[in-house]
Design a protein around this motif. Structure first.
Motif, PDB file in Angstrom:
ATOM      1  N   THR A 349       1.184  -0.724  -0.304  1.00  0.00           N
ATOM      2  CA  THR A 349       0.239   0.203   0.415  1.00  0.00           C
ATOM      3  C   THR A 349       0.722   1.257  -0.126  1.00  0.00           C
ATOM      4  N   ALA A 350       1.895   1.120   0.801  1.00  0.00           N
ATOM      5  CA  ALA A 350       2.968   2.491   1.148  1.00  0.00           C
ATOM      6  C   ALA A 350       3.529   2.492  -0.731  1.00  0.00           C
ATOM      7  N   ALA A 351       4.146   1.465  -1.529  1.00  0.00           N
ATOM      8  CA  ALA A 351       4.302   1.423  -2.974  1.00  0.00           C
ATOM      9  C   ALA A 351       3.134   2.262  -3.837  1.00  0.00           C
ATOM     10  N   LEU A 352       2.218   2.001  -3.402  1.00  0.00           N
ATOM     11  CA  LEU A 352       0.703   2.298  -4.056  1.00  0.00           C
ATOM     12  C   LEU A 352       1.020   3.566  -4.355  1.00  0.00           C
ATOM     13  N   LEU A 353       1.002   4.084  -2.786  1.00  0.00           N
ATOM     14  CA  LEU A 353       0.428   5.703  -2.531  1.00  0.00           C
ATOM     15  C   LEU A 353       1.377   6.185  -3.312  1.00  0.00           C
ATOM     16  N   LYS A 354       3.174   6.377  -3.841  1.00  0.00           N
ATOM     17  CA  LYS A 354       3.841   6.585  -3.640  1.00  0.00           C
ATOM     18  C   LYS A 354       3.355   6.580  -5.303  1.00  0.00           C
ATOM     19  N   ALA A 355       3.610   5.360  -6.015  1.00  0.00           N
ATOM     20  CA  ALA A 355       3.458   5.343  -7.900  1.00  0.00           C
ATOM     21  C   ALA A 355       2.546   5.692  -8.558  1.00  0.00           C
ATOM     22  N   ARG A 356       1.201   6.032  -6.981  1.00  0.00           N
ATOM     23  CA  ARG A 356       0.445   6.920  -7.793  1.00  0.00           C
ATOM     24  C   ARG A 356       0.581   8.523  -8.187  1.00  0.00           C
ATOM     25  N   ALA A 357       1.386   8.839  -7.383  1.00  0.00           N
ATOM     26  CA  ALA A 357       1.773  10.295  -7.484  1.00  0.00           C
ATOM     27  C   ALA A 357       2.423  10.359  -9.153  1.00  0.00           C
ATOM     28  N   VAL A 358       3.341   9.276  -9.431  1.00  0.00           N
ATOM     29  CA  VAL A 358       3.981   9.486 -10.900  1.00  0.00           C
ATOM     30  C   VAL A 358       3.459   8.581 -11.631  1.00  0.00           C
ATOM     31  N   SER A 359       2.719   7.371 -11.598  1.00  0.00           N
ATOM     32  CA  SER A 359       2.358   6.776 -12.640  1.00  0.00           C
ATOM     33  C   SER A 359       2.009   6.183 -13.599  1.00  0.00           C
ATOM     34  N   ASP A 360       0.803   7.799 -13.849  1.00  0.00           N
ATOM     35  CA  ASP A 360       0.481   8.344 -14.534  1.00  0.00           C
ATOM     36  C   ASP A 360       1.464   9.101 -15.665  1.00  0.00           C
ATOM     37  N   LYS A 361       1.847   9.174 -15.455  1.00  0.00           N
ATOM     38  CA  LYS A 361       3.261  10.317 -16.368  1.00  0.00           C
ATOM     39  C   LYS A 361       4.524   9.218 -16.639  1.00  0.00           C
ATOM     40  N   PHE A 362       4.385   7.961 -16.115  1.00  0.00           N
ATOM     41  CA  PHE A 362       5.542   7.062 -16.287  1.00  0.00           C
ATOM     42  C   PHE A 362       5.715   6.477 -17.576  1.00  0.00           C
ATOM     43  N   SER A 363       7.094   6.633 -18.323  1.00  0.00           N
ATOM     44  CA  SER A 363       7.545   6.119 -19.548  1.00  0.00           C
ATOM     45  C   SER A 363       8.761   5.502 -18.725  1.00  0.00           C
ATOM     46  N   PRO A 364       9.283   4.620 -19.883  1.00  0.00           N
ATOM     47  CA  PRO A 364      10.076   3.321 -19.459  1.00  0.00           C
ATOM     48  C   PRO A 364      11.567   4.268 -20.502  1.00  0.00           C
ATOM     49  N   GLU A 365      10.633   3.939 -21.636  1.00  0.00           N
ATOM     50  CA  GLU A 365      11.426   4.286 -22.697  1.00  0.00           C
ATOM     51  C   GLU A 365      12.007   6.837 -22.207  1.00  0.00           C
ATOM     52  N   ALA A 366      11.471   7.278 -21.737  1.00  0.00           N
ATOM     53  CA  ALA A 366      11.776   8.810 -20.885  1.00  0.00           C
ATOM     54  C   ALA A 366      12.170   8.431 -20.424  1.00  0.00           C
ATOM     55  N   ALA A 367      12.532   7.209 -19.325  1.00  0.00           N
ATOM     56  CA  ALA A 367      13.217   7.042 -17.659  1.00  0.00           C
ATOM     57  C   ALA A 367      14.751   7.329 -18.077  1.00  0.00           C
ATOM     58  N   SER A 368      14.417   6.023 -19.028  1.00  0.00           N
ATOM     59  CA  SER A 368      15.991   5.538 -19.746  1.00  0.00           C
ATOM     60  C   SER A 368      16.503   6.902 -19.756  1.00  0.00           C
ATOM     61  N   ARG A 369      16.122   7.421 -21.064  1.00  0.00           N
ATOM     62  CA  ARG A 369      16.816   9.226 -21.380  1.00  0.00           C
ATOM     63  C   ARG A 369      17.041  10.191 -20.531  1.00  0.00           C
ATOM     64  N   ARG A 370      16.555  10.302 -20.128  1.00  0.00           N
ATOM     65  CA  ARG A 370      16.782  11.550 -18.465  1.00  0.00           C
ATOM     66  C   ARG A 370      16.687  11.180 -17.192  1.00  0.00           C
TER      67      ARG A 370
END
Length: 554
Positions: A349-370
Motif C-alpha cells: 500500500t505504501a508502494a501504491l501511494l508513492k507510485a500513484r504520484a508518478v505512474s500516470d506520466k511514467f514512461s520507461p523510454e523517457a526515464a532511460s533517456r533523462r
C-alpha cells in the motif's frame, strides 16, 4: 594414569583425522610411490599384461553392454535423485554424505559442547524457526458458509486445507472459550462445538446452545458456517452483538474479583471485538463502505491494544475502495513503523501511494533517456522494498499467475500472504492509472539488490527458508505454490544426468562404429597415461641405480 592414556589416544585420533582431512593428497602420492616401488614383488607389470591381453580378446558387444548398463544405472539414479529432490527439496546423495560420511571423515567439531550450551542453542534455533514460520490469522478471511462453501458447490474443490481449518479451530478455542465455561450450559456446549471436526455437528451444537440461552458464540458459528449469504451472516452477527454486549458489560463489572472473572472478561472482550469486526466486513462486502470505515475506526479507538486482529489492514482496504488516499497515508504513518511487524498490505500500500504520484506520466523510454526524478526514484524504492518483503505478490498483481480464494491463515512473506493481498487489492492497483505498468517495469530489479545466497537481507531480515513447506500446508493441492528463492538443482542430479547421457552416447557409438571406437579408446588411454609415464621416466633417471635397486629389493 588412565585419564592420561585416554587423552593421548584422543590426541592421536584427532591427528589421524586431521591428516586424512587436510593431507589426503600427500597420502595419495605416498601410496602411489609405494605401489610403484613394489611393482616387481607384487608382479604388477605381469598382472597388467594379463589384463590387457584379456581386454584385447573382448568383442565390441561387451563394450556396448558395459556402456549401456552404465547408462541404465545412471539413468535410474537420476530418476531417483530427481524424485527425492522434488519431494524433499534436497539431494539424497548429498544428504547421506553430510549426515553419515562427513562425521567419519572428521567433518564434525570434536569439541563437544556442554549440555547447557547445547540446550540453549536448540532453544534459540527453535525460537528462530517459530518466529520465521509463524502463521497469522488472515485479517480479511472470507466466510465459510457464504463464500468458501459456495465455491465448493460450484467447482467441487475444497478451497481450505485441513491444516488451515485446524488452525482456525484452535483460534476459536483460544478466543471464544475460558475455564469457567462449564458453569454455563450454553457455553459448555459451545466449548465442545469448537473442538468438533464435523461442520454439521458444530452447527447442531450451536442450535442446541441457543435453545438454552442467547449465546453470542453460537450466533458467531452459525453466521460463519451456516449462513449462505452475507446478508444472512450480518443478521446473525447483529444478534450475536446484542448477546455479546450484555455479557461484556456484566463481566466488565466483575473482572477485578478474581482470576476466573478476569479470564471471562478477556474472553467476552475477544468475542465482542470479533463480532464488531465481522459486522464491519459485512458492511464492506455489501457496499456500505463508509459505514464499514466508521465501524473499524470506532473499534480501533475502543480497543487500541487488541492489535492481534490487525483491524488496520481491513481499514486500509476500505479506505482504498473510497479512494481516500490521504486517510490511507495517515494510517500507514501510524502502522508502518520499524518497531511493528510488517505485512504485504502495509508495504505494497505504501508502494501504491508513492507510485500513484508518478505512474500516470511514467514512461520507461523517457526515464532511460533523462533518468528518474526524485518522486519516481521514491516510488521505485518503495516497490523494491515491498517486493523484497514478499516477492510473490507482483505475479498475482500483474496476472502472471491465477488467483485462488485466500486461506484463513497466512504466512508472512509467503505465497499465502501474496494471494490474500492480491485477492482484495488487485482492483485498487488497477484503479490507479499506470501503477501496474510501473510495477511491471521495476519489480524484477529488486533481486539485483538482495544479497545472494540470501545470508542477509537488504532492507528486511533474510528471507526465511521454511515458507514453501508452510504454504504447501496452508494452500490447496490444486494450486501451484510460488517458491522463492528458486531451488538450484543439486550437483549430483546434474552429474548423473551428464553421466547418463555420456554413457548412452558411448554405447550408441560403440555399437555403430566398433573399430573406430576401439582406436579412439586406445589413443585416449595412451594420452591419459603419457604424463605419468613421463614422470616415472624422469624419476628413474634422477635416482641412482643402486638406490633404486635396493628399494625394489625391500
Amino acid at each position: 594414569m588412565a585419564e592420561a592414556g585416554t587423552g593421548f589416544l584422543e590426541q592421536l585420533k584427532s591427528c589421524i583425522v586431521w591428516s586424512w582431512t587436510y593431507l589426503w593428497t600427500l597420502w595419495f602420492f605416498i601410496m602411489l610411490f609405494l605401489v610403484y616401488i613394489l611393482r616387481v614383488p607384487l608382479k604388477i607389470n605381469d598382472n597388467l599384461t594379463t589384463v590387457s591381453m584379456f581386454l584385447n580378446t573382448l568383442t565390441p558387444k561387451f563394450y556396448v553392454a558395459l556402456t549401456g548398463t552404465s547408462s541404465l544405472i545412471s539413468g535410474l539414479i537420476l530418476i531417483f535423485e530427481w524424485w527425492y529432490f522434488r519431494k524433499y527439496g534436497t539431494s539424497f546423495i548429498e544428504q547421506v554424505s553430510v549426515s553419515h560420511l562427513r562425521p567419519l571423515l572428521g567433518g564434525v567439531d570434536n569439541s563437544a559442547p556442554s549440555a547447557a550450551t547445547a540446550a540453549a542453542g536448540d532453544a534459540d534455533t527453535s525460537r528462530q524457526s517459530v518466529s520465521e514460520c509463524k502463521v497469522w490469522r488472515n485479517p480479511l478471511n472470507l466466510f465459510r458458509g457464504a463464500e468458501y462453501n459456495r465455491y465448493t458447490w460450484v467447482t467441487g474443490r475444497e478451497p481450505l486445507t485441513y491444516y488451515d481449518m485446524n488452525l482456525s479451530a484452535q483460534d476459536h478455542q483460544t478466543f471464544f472459550t475460558c475455564d469457567s465455561d462449564h458453569l454455563r450450559p450454553a457455553d459448555a456446549i459451545m466449548q465442545k462445538a469448537w473442538r468438533e471436526r464435523n461442520p454439521q455437528a458444530r452447527i447442531s451444537a450451536a442450535h442446541e446452545a441457543l435453545e438454552l440461552n442467547e449465546c453470542a458464540t453460537a450466533y458467531i458459528l452459525l453466521a460463519e458456517e451456516e449462513a449462505t449469504t452475507i446478508v444472512e451472516a450480518e443478521k446473525l452477527f447483529k444478534q450475536a452483538l446484542k448477546a455479546g454486549e450484555g455479557c461484556y458489560r456484566r463481566s466488565q463489572q466483575l473482572q477485578h474479583h478474581g482470576a476466573q472473572y478476569e479470564a471471562q472478561h478477556r474472553r467476552d472482550t475477544n468475542v465482542l471485538v470479533y463480532i464488531k469486526r465481522r459486522l464491519a466486513m459485512c458492511a464492506r462486502k455489501l457496499g456500505r463502505t463508509r459505514e464499514a470505515v466508521k465501524m473499524m475506526r470506532d473499534l480501533m479507538k475502543e480497543f487500541p491494544l487488541l492489535s492481534m486482529f490487525n483491524i488496520h489492514e481491513n481499514l486500509l482496504e476500505a479506505l482504498l475502495e473510497l479512494q481516500a488516499y490521504a486517510d490511507v497515508q495517515a494510517v500507514l504513518a501510524k502502522y508502518d513503523d520499524i518497531s511493528l511487524p510488517k505485512s504485504a498490505t502495509i508495504c505494497y500500500t505504501a508502494a501504491l501511494l508513492k507510485a500513484r504520484a508518478v505512474s500516470d506520466k511514467f514512461s520507461p523510454e523517457a526515464a532511460s533517456r533523462r533518468g528518474l526524478s526524485t518522486a519516481e526514484m521514491n516510488a521505485v524504492e518503495a516497490i523494491h522494498r515491498a517486493v523484497e518483503f514478499n516477492p510473490h505478490v507482483p505475479k498475482y498483481l500483474l496476472e502472471m499467475k491465477s488467483l485462488i480464494l485466500p486461506p484463513e491463515h497466512i504466512l508472512k512473506r509467503g505465497d499465502s500472504e501474496a494471494i490474500a493481498y492480491a485477492f482484495f487489492h488487485l482492483q485498487h492497483w488497477k484503479r490507479v492509472e499506470g501503477a501496474l505498468n510501473l510495477l511491471h517495469c521495476t519489480w524484477e530489479g529488486t533481486f539485483r539488490m538482495i544479497p545472494y545466497p540470501l545470508e542477509k537481507g537488504h532492507l528486511f531480515y533474510p528471507y526465511p527458508i521454511c515458507t514453501e513447506t508452510a504454504d504447501r500446508e496452508l494452500l490447496p493441492s490444486f494450486h501451484e505454490v510460488s517458491v522463492y528463492p528458486k531451488k538450484e538443482l543439486p550437483f549430483f542430479i546434474l552429474f548423473t544426468a551428464g553421466l547418463c547421457s555420456f554413457t548412452a552416447m558411448l554405447a550408441l557409438l560403440t555399437h555403430q562404429f566398433p573399430e573406430l571406437m576401439g582406436v579412439f579408446a586406445k589413443a585416449f588411454l595412451s594420452t591419459l597415461f603419457a604424463p605419468l609415464n613421463f614422470v616415472m621416466e624422469k624419476v628413474e633417471s634422477i635416482l641412482p641405480s643402486s638406490l633404486w635397486h635396493q628399494l625394489t629389493r625391500i
